[in-house]
Motif scaffolding. Sequence first.
Motif, PDB file in Angstrom:
ATOM      1  N   THR A   7       0.830  -1.203   0.000  1.00 37.65           N
ATOM      2  CA  THR A   7       0.000   0.000   0.000  1.00 37.65           C
ATOM      3  C   THR A   7       0.863   1.251   0.000  1.00 37.65           C
ATOM      4  O   THR A   7       0.601   2.214  -0.740  1.00 37.65           O
ATOM      5  CB  THR A   7      -0.925   0.002   1.215  1.00 37.65           C
ATOM      6  N   ALA A   8       1.911   1.251   0.836  1.00 34.28           N
ATOM      7  CA  ALA A   8       2.794   2.418   0.902  1.00 34.28           C
ATOM      8  C   ALA A   8       3.488   2.658  -0.428  1.00 34.28           C
ATOM      9  O   ALA A   8       3.650   3.806  -0.862  1.00 34.28           O
ATOM     10  CB  ALA A   8       3.822   2.231   2.009  1.00 34.28           C
ATOM     11  N   ALA A   9       3.901   1.591  -1.117  1.00 32.06           N
ATOM     12  CA  ALA A   9       4.566   1.753  -2.404  1.00 32.06           C
ATOM     13  C   ALA A   9       3.637   2.379  -3.429  1.00 32.06           C
ATOM     14  O   ALA A   9       4.036   3.267  -4.196  1.00 32.06           O
ATOM     15  CB  ALA A   9       5.069   0.395  -2.897  1.00 32.06           C
ATOM     16  N   MET A  10       2.384   1.930  -3.465  1.00 33.80           N
ATOM     17  CA  MET A  10       1.434   2.502  -4.412  1.00 33.80           C
ATOM     18  C   MET A  10       1.133   3.954  -4.080  1.00 33.80           C
ATOM     19  O   MET A  10       0.977   4.793  -4.972  1.00 33.80           O
ATOM     20  CB  MET A  10       0.148   1.667  -4.408  1.00 33.80           C
ATOM     21  N   LEU A  11       1.085   4.270  -2.791  1.00 29.84           N
ATOM     22  CA  LEU A  11       0.800   5.645  -2.381  1.00 29.84           C
ATOM     23  C   LEU A  11       1.937   6.579  -2.780  1.00 29.84           C
ATOM     24  O   LEU A  11       1.713   7.654  -3.357  1.00 29.84           O
ATOM     25  CB  LEU A  11       0.574   5.685  -0.869  1.00 29.84           C
ATOM     26  N   VAL A  12       3.171   6.175  -2.510  1.00 33.63           N
ATOM     27  CA  VAL A  12       4.322   7.024  -2.827  1.00 33.63           C
ATOM     28  C   VAL A  12       4.497   7.148  -4.337  1.00 33.63           C
ATOM     29  O   VAL A  12       4.838   8.210  -4.857  1.00 33.63           O
ATOM     30  CB  VAL A  12       5.588   6.457  -2.158  1.00 33.63           C
ATOM     31  N   GLU A  13       4.252   6.056  -5.065  1.00 35.86           N
ATOM     32  CA  GLU A  13       4.354   6.103  -6.527  1.00 35.86           C
ATOM     33  C   GLU A  13       3.379   7.111  -7.122  1.00 35.86           C
ATOM     34  O   GLU A  13       3.648   7.705  -8.178  1.00 35.86           O
ATOM     35  CB  GLU A  13       4.082   4.710  -7.100  1.00 35.86           C
ATOM     36  N   ALA A  14       2.250   7.324  -6.431  1.00 28.70           N
ATOM     37  CA  ALA A  14       1.232   8.231  -6.959  1.00 28.70           C
ATOM     38  C   ALA A  14       1.539   9.697  -6.674  1.00 28.70           C
ATOM     39  O   ALA A  14       0.815  10.577  -7.150  1.00 28.70           O
ATOM     40  CB  ALA A  14      -0.133   7.879  -6.367  1.00 28.70           C
ATOM     41  N   LEU A  15       2.598   9.992  -5.909  1.00 23.95           N
ATOM     42  CA  LEU A  15       2.928  11.377  -5.583  1.00 23.95           C
ATOM     43  C   LEU A  15       3.903  11.942  -6.604  1.00 23.95           C
ATOM     44  O   LEU A  15       4.861  11.273  -6.997  1.00 23.95           O
ATOM     45  CB  LEU A  15       3.537  11.461  -4.178  1.00 23.95           C
ATOM     46  N   PRO A  16       3.698  13.179  -7.035  1.00 27.39           N
ATOM     47  CA  PRO A  16       4.588  13.772  -8.038  1.00 27.39           C
ATOM     48  C   PRO A  16       5.904  14.214  -7.422  1.00 27.39           C
ATOM     49  O   PRO A  16       6.028  14.377  -6.199  1.00 27.39           O
ATOM     50  CB  PRO A  16       3.784  14.978  -8.535  1.00 27.39           C
ATOM     51  N   ASP A  17       6.906  14.408  -8.261  1.00 32.30           N
ATOM     52  CA  ASP A  17       8.161  14.995  -7.800  1.00 32.30           C
ATOM     53  C   ASP A  17       7.866  16.350  -7.162  1.00 32.30           C
ATOM     54  O   ASP A  17       7.026  17.121  -7.641  1.00 32.30           O
ATOM     55  CB  ASP A  17       9.108  15.195  -8.980  1.00 32.30           C
ATOM     56  N   GLY A  18       8.586  16.629  -6.093  1.00 35.25           N
ATOM     57  CA  GLY A  18       8.419  17.903  -5.413  1.00 35.25           C
ATOM     58  C   GLY A  18       7.333  17.908  -4.365  1.00 35.25           C
ATOM     59  O   GLY A  18       7.211  18.868  -3.604  1.00 35.25           O
ATOM     60  N   CYS A  19       6.529  16.841  -4.298  1.00 37.64           N
ATOM     61  CA  CYS A  19       5.488  16.771  -3.273  1.00 37.64           C
ATOM     62  C   CYS A  19       6.126  16.435  -1.923  1.00 37.64           C
ATOM     63  O   CYS A  19       7.049  15.623  -1.841  1.00 37.64           O
ATOM     64  CB  CYS A  19       4.457  15.708  -3.638  1.00 37.64           C
ATOM     65  N   ARG A  20       5.636  17.049  -0.861  1.00 35.84           N
ATOM     66  CA  ARG A  20       6.116  16.761   0.489  1.00 35.84           C
ATOM     67  C   ARG A  20       5.237  15.679   1.115  1.00 35.84           C
ATOM     68  O   ARG A  20       4.019  15.731   1.009  1.00 35.84           O
ATOM     69  CB  ARG A  20       6.088  18.030   1.342  1.00 35.84           C
ATOM     70  N   LEU A  21       5.884  14.716   1.780  1.00 35.96           N
ATOM     71  CA  LEU A  21       5.170  13.618   2.420  1.00 35.96           C
ATOM     72  C   LEU A  21       5.468  13.636   3.907  1.00 35.96           C
ATOM     73  O   LEU A  21       6.636  13.559   4.325  1.00 35.96           O
ATOM     74  CB  LEU A  21       5.589  12.274   1.819  1.00 35.96           C
ATOM     75  N   LEU A  22       4.416  13.737   4.705  1.00 33.04           N
ATOM     76  CA  LEU A  22       4.523  13.682   6.160  1.00 33.04           C
ATOM     77  C   LEU A  22       3.863  12.398   6.640  1.00 33.04           C
ATOM     78  O   LEU A  22       2.673  12.181   6.428  1.00 33.04           O
ATOM     79  CB  LEU A  22       3.821  14.897   6.791  1.00 33.04           C
ATOM     80  N   LEU A  23       4.648  11.522   7.246  1.00 33.28           N
ATOM     81  CA  LEU A  23       4.128  10.281   7.815  1.00 33.28           C
ATOM     82  C   LEU A  23       4.009  10.464   9.317  1.00 33.28           C
ATOM     83  O   LEU A  23       5.007  10.739   9.995  1.00 33.28           O
ATOM     84  CB  LEU A  23       5.055   9.105   7.499  1.00 33.28           C
TER      85      LEU A  23
END
Length: 712
Positions: free
Chosen positions: A433-449
Amino acid sequence: MEPAGAEEAGTDGAALADGASTDDAGRDDAALADGAGTDGAGTDGAGTDGAAGTEGAAQVSEAEAELAAQREERARIERRKAEKDGPIDSGAKLSGTAADLLAAVRAVESGEKSGTAFYDRPAPRRPAPQPAAPQRTQRQPEAVPAPRAAAPETVAAVREVLTAGGAPEGLAPKVAALLGEGAAEALREDPWQLLAVPGVQPDHADGFARALIGPDAGPGDARRTDGLVAWLLERAALQGHTAMELSALRAALAERAVPEPEEAVQHAVAEGVVLVFQEEEPEEEAVEGEEAPEPVQDAGPPAPVLLGLDRYALAEESLADGLARLARTVTPADWDGPELARACGTHGLVLHTGGEAARAEPVALVRTARERGLRAAVAVHGENGRRRLGPDAAAVTVAGLLSGTAGPDRDEDGALALDLLAVLDAPQLDVETAAMLVEALPDGCRLLLSGDPGVLGPAGAGRVFGDVLAAKVCPQLASRTPDPGPLGELVSGIGAGELTQVDAPGKELVIVPVRDAGEAVHRTVQLVADSVPRAIGVPAEQTQVITVGHGGSAGTRALNAALKQRLNPGPGRFGGFDPGDRVAHSPAPGRTRTGTVVSADAEGLHLDCEGEKVLVPKDRVEPEVRHGWALTAHQAAGMRWPAVVAVLPGDAAQGLSRAWVYTAFGRAERHLSVVHGVDQALPRAVAEGLAPPRTTRLRPLLESLLAAPDEE
C-alpha cells in the motif's frame, strides 16, 4: 447466552459507578498493576486480523484481485514512462516489470552481482504540477473489484483433476482463477500448485500429488520443494515479513521432510520462484595521499542472506526509490510557524510521532498549507479515523485516495495533484500500500508520515513506519502533546514498559477480574449491555469489545455469538446476519471497517459503515463480513470508540505483548473496562513482551539511497 441477572449486572455496575475494590467484579485500578487474568484464544499476530490465520488466509484470494488491479495501474504508469524515456535495460535495477526481476535472479544466481547491486538510485522523474487547483470532477464510489471468474470449461476441467486427486471440488473456481486457462493441465503436471490456494496445507497438497502421480510424488520432488518455498514465504508474509533468512527457510523445509533443503533453495532461486538478497556493508574508501585502511579484524558475522517473493521485493524497492525521490526533488521553502511546519517546508520526507492528541498537529499543518494556496491533503487509515478528525479536516482514507473515489484527480502519468500529503495512522501502512501511495505522488510533493510507533504493525507485510524511523534518513519530530486524562496516562506508561496505577475519579478505568473463559464472556456481555450504558452513559452501539484472537472460548467468535444473542437476537436470515447486527467488513487484508447491517436483497448485504453506504455482493459476504461487536486488536488498530472492553482471559497470556496491550487499551476515548484473567501475565507482557521483529529490507534500502539528514 442468557441475559445477565439483575444481581450480577448490578455488581458490575457498582464497580463502574463506585470503583469499589470488591473481591468479584469491583476491584479498583490497582488491579492493573497487580495483575489480573484474561481468557483469550489464539494469538493476534499480523496475520490473524484479515491478513493471516486460517480464516484470514481464506480472504486473501478476494484481496488479490484488488492488489492485482492496483499493480496493473502501476504497470501502466511504468509503460508510459518507458515510452517517454526509452526502454529500461533489463537487470539494471528492479523496476515495475517481471523481466527486470527475473534478470536480477539470474545475475545473483550466476554470481555476477549481489542482491543489492540492482538497487541503483532512481533518475529524476516528472516535475511537480503547478499549484493551481485542479477542476474536480464528481465521481461515484467504486466497489472493490471482484476476482475475475474463469471460463466454465476451465472450471470443469479443473474440477475433474481435483476429483481424480481426491481434493474438494469446491476449490475448482479458485484454482482456475489462479492458474488461468490451462489450469487443469498445469495442475496435472505440477500438483503442488494447489498450495497457491489460500487455506491449502502441504499435507493436503502431498496427498493430492500422490493420488495423481503415484510413488513419483516423493518429498524431494523439485515441484514439491518449489511449491513449499513459495508457500513458506507467503505464510511469512501473513506474519508481516517481506523476506526470510536463508537459515530459517532451510530449517522450515527440513521440518517438511525435504531431504536436501540447500539444494531445494538453490533450485527455487534458479527457477525464479524467489529472489536472493544480501545487504553488504559499504567499503571504506582510501583518501588520496593516505594509506588504504586496514581491514577490520573483528567485523562480526556477515549480513544474513534473505530470500523473498518478487511482489514484496518490487514493493520495497519501489517504495525506497519513491521515498528517496521525494526527499531529493523538493524545493526547500521557508515555512514559518511550528517546528513541524518548518521541517516540512525544508524537507520532502518528514516523520512525526505521537498519540491521539498529536493528530491535530498534521491536520493544522495541512490547513495552513491550504491557506497558502498549496494543494494539501490528510489521509487516514479508515473511516473511523476520518470521523474522529471531523468534517473540517476534509480527510480522506488511504484506500479512497488510491482508488480515486476521494481526494484530488490524477494527471496523465497517474500522479496525484498534491504539494503536501500528511498520512495519519502511518504505522498501519503495509509495504504494498505504501509503495502505491508514494508512486502516486509527483516529484516535489512533500510527504509527512505521522503516527504512534507503539501500536501493532500493519496486517499486511512490512513495517514501513518502523523501518523509516530506524533508517534515520529524514527529520523525525516527536509531538509534545500528551493524550489527556487517566487513560492517556495509563497508555503512556504502557508505551514506556510500565503498567502503573492511575487515579480514575470519573471511572475512566475499571478492572473486572474473572476466573475462566465462561465468566469472561458473561462479564463482557454484562458490561456492554448494562453496566457501561448505565454507569458511564455510553450506549452499547458505541462500546467496542477487543480480544486477543478469533478462536477459543473467549475469542471474537464466542463473544460475538453471545453479544448478538443479548443485543440483537435473530435467525441470521441474511447469510447469518440480521438488520441491526454490528459487523466488521474486511474487503482486503488490513482494511477492516466496522458497520451495521441495514438490509439484504438479491444484490447482497447492505451496510452502514461510519455513515458510508456499502454493498457487499452476495458471493463475498462469507469471506469478507464477520460480526463486529468484538474485534481483535489488529482489526481495531487505527480506530477508537467512546468505550472499550478489553477481554484478557487466561488462555490469552501467550498472545500478549506490550504492543498488543498498548493498542487495545489505547482504543478507548472515555472509558476502558478490562476483563482480567491472566494474573501476572499482563504486567509481564507490558514490561518484557516485545512483539517479534519483522524481517524486512526497506531500512537498508533507504540507508543505501539516502544519507543521514544534516543535524539541525
